[in-house]
Design an enzyme around this catalytic site. Structure first.
Site, mmCIF file in Angstrom:
data_model
loop_
_atom_site.group_PDB
_atom_site.id
_atom_site.type_symbol
_atom_site.label_atom_id
_atom_site.label_comp_id
_atom_site.label_asym_id
_atom_site.label_seq_id
_atom_site.Cartn_x
_atom_site.Cartn_y
_atom_site.Cartn_z
ATOM 1 N N ARG A 95 -3.681 2.861 4.917
ATOM 2 C CA ARG A 95 -3.328 3.227 5.542
ATOM 3 C C ARG A 95 -3.448 2.808 6.925
ATOM 4 O O ARG A 95 -4.412 2.736 7.351
ATOM 5 C CB ARG A 95 -3.559 4.902 5.835
ATOM 6 C CG ARG A 95 -2.305 4.934 4.198
ATOM 7 C CD ARG A 95 -0.995 5.027 3.715
ATOM 8 N NE ARG A 95 0.279 5.689 2.674
ATOM 9 C CZ ARG A 95 0.479 4.472 1.401
ATOM 10 N NH1 ARG A 95 0.247 3.723 1.589
ATOM 11 N NH2 ARG A 95 0.823 4.952 1.124
ATOM 12 N N ASP B 206 -2.202 -4.752 6.260
ATOM 13 C CA ASP B 206 -0.748 -4.638 4.940
ATOM 14 C C ASP B 206 -0.043 -3.623 5.614
ATOM 15 O O ASP B 206 1.421 -3.813 5.172
ATOM 16 C CB ASP B 206 -1.281 -4.774 3.839
ATOM 17 C CG ASP B 206 0.214 -4.648 2.859
ATOM 18 O OD1 ASP B 206 1.454 -5.275 3.333
ATOM 19 O OD2 ASP B 206 -0.106 -3.867 1.916
ATOM 20 N N GLU C 31 5.579 2.561 11.005
ATOM 21 C CA GLU C 31 6.304 1.015 10.099
ATOM 22 C C GLU C 31 7.574 0.466 10.374
ATOM 23 O O GLU C 31 7.901 1.802 9.488
ATOM 24 C CB GLU C 31 5.909 0.952 8.771
ATOM 25 C CG GLU C 31 4.126 0.646 8.823
ATOM 26 C CD GLU C 31 3.655 0.849 7.064
ATOM 27 O OE1 GLU C 31 4.477 0.889 6.193
ATOM 28 O OE2 GLU C 31 2.412 0.544 6.902
ATOM 29 N N HIS D 279 3.677 -4.572 4.359
ATOM 30 C CA HIS D 279 3.221 -3.369 3.487
ATOM 31 C C HIS D 279 3.660 -3.809 2.229
ATOM 32 O O HIS D 279 4.228 -2.955 1.607
ATOM 33 C CB HIS D 279 4.008 -2.131 3.769
ATOM 34 C CG HIS D 279 3.334 -0.546 3.108
ATOM 35 N ND1 HIS D 279 3.375 0.612 3.947
ATOM 36 C CD2 HIS D 279 2.249 -0.809 1.802
ATOM 37 C CE1 HIS D 279 2.798 1.460 2.608
ATOM 38 N NE2 HIS D 279 2.785 0.613 1.724
HETATM 39 N N1 NAI Z 1 -0.919 -1.371 0.798
HETATM 40 C C1 NAI Z 1 -0.064 -0.863 -0.305
HETATM 41 O O1 NAI Z 1 1.226 -1.002 -0.824
HETATM 42 C C2 NAI Z 1 0.106 0.041 -1.507
HETATM 43 C C3 NAI Z 1 -1.450 1.062 -0.332
HETATM 44 N N2 NAI Z 1 -2.553 2.214 -0.840
HETATM 45 C C4 NAI Z 1 -3.478 3.070 -0.719
HETATM 46 O O2 NAI Z 1 -4.813 2.365 -0.651
HETATM 47 C C5 NAI Z 1 -5.532 3.845 -0.645
HETATM 48 C C6 NAI Z 1 -6.537 3.849 -1.715
HETATM 49 O O3 NAI Z 1 -5.812 4.481 -2.751
HETATM 50 P P1 NAI Z 1 -6.789 3.935 -4.506
HETATM 51 O O4 NAI Z 1 -7.908 3.230 -4.584
HETATM 52 O O5 NAI Z 1 -5.544 3.983 -5.599
HETATM 53 O O6 NAI Z 1 -6.908 6.128 -3.622
HETATM 54 P P2 NAI Z 1 -8.091 6.352 -4.900
HETATM 55 O O7 NAI Z 1 -8.271 8.397 -4.821
HETATM 56 O O8 NAI Z 1 -8.393 6.101 -6.461
HETATM 57 O O9 NAI Z 1 -9.510 6.030 -4.331
HETATM 58 C C7 NAI Z 1 -10.033 6.605 -3.105
HETATM 59 C C8 NAI Z 1 -11.264 7.110 -3.018
HETATM 60 O O10 NAI Z 1 -12.056 6.978 -1.263
HETATM 61 C C9 NAI Z 1 -12.484 8.569 -0.733
HETATM 62 N N3 NAI Z 1 -12.929 8.386 0.397
HETATM 63 C C10 NAI Z 1 -12.196 9.824 0.547
HETATM 64 N N4 NAI Z 1 -12.045 9.688 1.767
HETATM 65 C C11 NAI Z 1 -13.804 9.475 1.860
HETATM 66 C C12 NAI Z 1 -14.056 8.729 3.422
HETATM 67 N N5 NAI Z 1 -13.626 10.090 4.435
HETATM 68 N N6 NAI Z 1 -14.395 8.098 3.425
HETATM 69 C C13 NAI Z 1 -15.020 6.927 2.310
HETATM 70 N N7 NAI Z 1 -14.542 6.918 1.294
HETATM 71 C C14 NAI Z 1 -13.582 8.226 1.352
HETATM 72 C C15 NAI Z 1 -12.771 8.521 -1.998
HETATM 73 O O11 NAI Z 1 -13.812 9.942 -2.689
HETATM 74 C C16 NAI Z 1 -11.464 8.011 -3.072
HETATM 75 O O12 NAI Z 1 -12.672 7.325 -3.891
HETATM 76 C C17 NAI Z 1 -4.433 4.826 -0.512
HETATM 77 O O13 NAI Z 1 -4.611 5.455 0.763
HETATM 78 C C18 NAI Z 1 -3.424 4.235 -1.176
HETATM 79 O O14 NAI Z 1 -1.624 5.459 0.021
HETATM 80 C C19 NAI Z 1 -2.402 1.996 -2.564
HETATM 81 C C20 NAI Z 1 -1.319 1.525 -3.087
HETATM 82 C C21 NAI Z 1 -0.666 -0.099 -2.537
HETATM 83 O O1 HPV Z 2 1.492 2.795 -3.381
HETATM 84 C C1 HPV Z 2 0.952 3.254 -2.087
HETATM 85 O O2 HPV Z 2 0.370 3.948 -1.462
HETATM 86 C C2 HPV Z 2 1.901 2.552 -1.207
HETATM 87 O O3 HPV Z 2 1.247 2.088 -0.440
HETATM 88 C C3 HPV Z 2 2.726 1.705 -1.638
HETATM 89 O O4 HPV Z 2 3.871 2.075 -1.273
HETATM 90 P P1 HPV Z 2 5.078 1.366 -1.450
HETATM 91 O O5 HPV Z 2 5.950 2.032 -2.799
HETATM 92 O O6 HPV Z 2 5.252 -0.436 -1.557
HETATM 93 O O7 HPV Z 2 5.576 2.083 -0.481
#
Ligand code: NAI
Ligand code: HPV
Length: 343
Positions: free
Chosen positions: A236, A260, A265, A283
Site C-alpha cells: 500500500r 506498484d 492513485e 497498481h
Molecule cells: N498491489 C496489489 O495489487 C495488492 C496488494 N495487496 C496488499 O498487500 C499487503 C499484504 O497482503 P497479505 O500478505 O495478503 O496480508 P496478510 O494479512 O496475510 O499479511 C500481512 C502481514 O503483515 C503483518 N504486519 C502487521 N503489522 C506489521 C508491522 N508493523 N510490521 C511488520 N509486519 C506487520 C501481519 O502480522 C501479517 O502477517 C496488504 O496491504 C494488501 O492490501 C494485496 C494484494 C494485491
Molecule cells: O487486493 C488488494 O489489496 C489489492 O490491492 C488489489 O487491488 P485491486 O483489486 O486490483 O484494485
C-alpha cells in the site's frame, strides 16, 4: 444467524464476470456502473442491498450514511483500507473480502519488480525502443547471495520468500504476529526491524496500511539501511514514506525502488514515477486473469452464502479485523479460507 436479504447488488468496478453470473444465478439483481464520481455513488447507493468493489472505489462514511438499504460491502480482493469499516460497523453493514485470491499474483509482481531493479529491464527496454544499443549503462547485479528483507510475513510475504530463495537470496524478515518458528520453517530468518535494516540489499514490504505501518521506511530508517538499498512496495502507498524515498533516491542512499502502489492513485505528483531509478506499475498486483477469477467468484459465493445463512459459524465483530490481524472465519467459494467481518 438469520439469513440476510440481498436482492440487488451494485458492482462499481471491473470485477470478473463470474461474480455477476453467480449472483444472478442465485436470484440477485446486479447492476454494473464503473468509474462513478463520489456524488454519483451517493445518489445511486440507496437502491442496493449489496456493493462489490475493488480498490478504486472509496467507500467513505458519507457513502455509507447515504446507503439506506446496504447490508453487505464485498471487497473482491485483500485490502479494505478503501472502506470505512467503522462507519459500516455502526450501520450494521457487513464488510467482507477475499484475501487469498490474489496472493500469488501480488507475490509474482513483487518478484518481477525485484528482478527489474536488479537488471534494469524496464529502462533497457525503453532505451532499445528509443533506438539505442547501450550495454554499459545497464550494468546490473546478481540476486544470488544477496539479502532480501521482508517486512510483513503474511500470505504474500511468505510466497515472495520462497520464490526469491530459488534465486539464491538469503531471506530475513520481521512480523509482529507470525511466530518466529513459522518464519524459520519458510526459510526466513526472523528478527527485529533494527536488526533487519542494516543487512538488506533489497527490502520488500507486505503489511496492511495502518497507523503502525505508515512510513515504516522513512528518513530515519533509510539512514539505518545499507547505502544503495533497493526497496519494493507492492502493498500500500505510504508504507514507504514517499517524500523520504525521493530524498533517499536523490542522495543514493536508496539505489532503486519498485512501486506498484501510491498514496494517491493515480499519483498527481510524478516525481517518483519519473525518477530514473524507479520502476513503477499502476497498481497491477492483483491484475491477472487468475486472481480476478478467484476474487470475483469468491466474493459472489460469499454473498450468496451469507444470503442463505450458510457458513456463518465463527463470524465475529469487525474489531477482529483491525490491521489485517484477521482470523480466518469462514470458508466458502473456493477451497481457500476467506476472512469475514461481521458487524
Ligand atoms: N498491489 C496489489 O495489487 C495488492 C496488494 N495487496 C496488499 O498487500 C499487503 C499484504 O497482503 P497479505 O500478505 O495478503 O496480508 P496478510 O494479512 O496475510 O499479511 C500481512 C502481514 O503483515 C503483518 N504486519 C502487521 N503489522 C506489521 C508491522 N508493523 N510490521 C511488520 N509486519 C506487520 C501481519 O502480522 C501479517 O502477517 C496488504 O496491504 C494488501 O492490501 C494485496 C494484494 C494485491
Ligand atoms: O487486493 C488488494 O489489496 C489489492 O490491492 C488489489 O487491488 P485491486 O483489486 O486490483 O484494485
Amino acid at each position: 444467524m438469520a439469513p440476510i436479504r440481498v436482492q440487488s447488488v451494485l458492482i462499481s468496478e471491473s470485477v470478473d464476470p463470474r461474480c455477476r453470473s453467480i449472483l444472478e444465478e442465485n436470484g440477485i439483481r446486479v447492476t454494473e456502473k464503473h468509474n462513478m464520481k463520489k456524488d454519483e455513488l451517493i445518489a445511486e447507493i440507496k437502491d442496493y442491498d449489496g456493493l462489490v468493489v475493488r480498490s478504486a472505489t472509496k467507500v467513505t462514511s458519507d457513502i455509507i450514511n447515504a446507503a439506506s438499504n446496504l447490508k453487505i460491502i464485498g471487497r473482491a480482493g485483500t485490502g479494505v483500507d478503501n472502506v470505512d469499516v467503522d462507519a459500516a460497523t455502526k450501520k450494521g453493514i457487513i464488510v467482507m473480502n477475499t484475501p487469498s485470491g490474489n496472493t500469488i499474483s501480488a507475490a509474482e509482481l513483487t518478484c518481477a519488480l525485484i528482478m527489474s531493479l536488479s537488471r534494469h529491464v524496464p529502462q533497457a527496454v525503453m532505451s532499445m525502443k528509443a533506438g539505442n544499443w547501450d550495454r554499459k549503462k545497464f550494468m546490473g547485479a546478481e540476486l544470488y547471495g544477496k539479502v532480501l528483507g521482508i517486512v510483513g510475513l503474511g500470505r504474500i510475504g511468505k510466497e515472495v520468500a520462497s520464490r526469491m530463495q530459488s534465486f539464491g537470496m538469503r531471506t530475513i524478515g520481521y512480523d509482529p504476529i507470525t511466530p518466529p518458528e513459522v518464519a524459520t520453517s519458510w526459510g526466513v530468518e526472523p528478527m527485529s526491524l533494527e536488526q533487519l535494516w542494516p543487512q538488506c540489499d533489497y527490502i520488500t514490504v507486505h503489511t496492511p496500511l495502518m497507523p503502525s505501518t505508515v512510513g515504516l521506511l522513512n528518513d530515519e530508517t533509510f539512514a539505518k539501511c545499507k547505502k544503495g538499498v533497493k526497496v519494493v512496495n507492492c502493498a500500500r502507498g505510504g508504507i514507504i514514506d514517499e517524500a523520504a524515498l525521493l530524498r533517499a533516491l536523490e542522495s543514493g542512499q536508496c539505489g532503486g525502488a519498485g512501486l506498484d502502489v501510491f498514496i494517491e492513485e493515480p499519483p498527481k505528483d510524478r516525481s517518483l514515477v519519473n525518477h530514473p531509478n524507479v520502476v513503477s506499475c499502476p497498481h497491477l498486483g492483483a491484475s491477472t486473469k487468475e486472481a480476478q477469477a478467484r476474487c470475483g467468484q469468491d466474493i459472489a459465493q460469499q454473498i450468496v452464502d451469507m444470503v442463505n445463512g450458510k457458513n456463518l459459524v465463527g463470524a465475529v465483530s469487525c474489531s477482529v479485523f483491525r490491521g489485517h490481524m484477521q482470523t480466518n472465519l469462514i470458508s466458502s467459494g473456493s477451497d481457500q479460507q476467506n476472512n469475514i467481518i461481521m458487524t
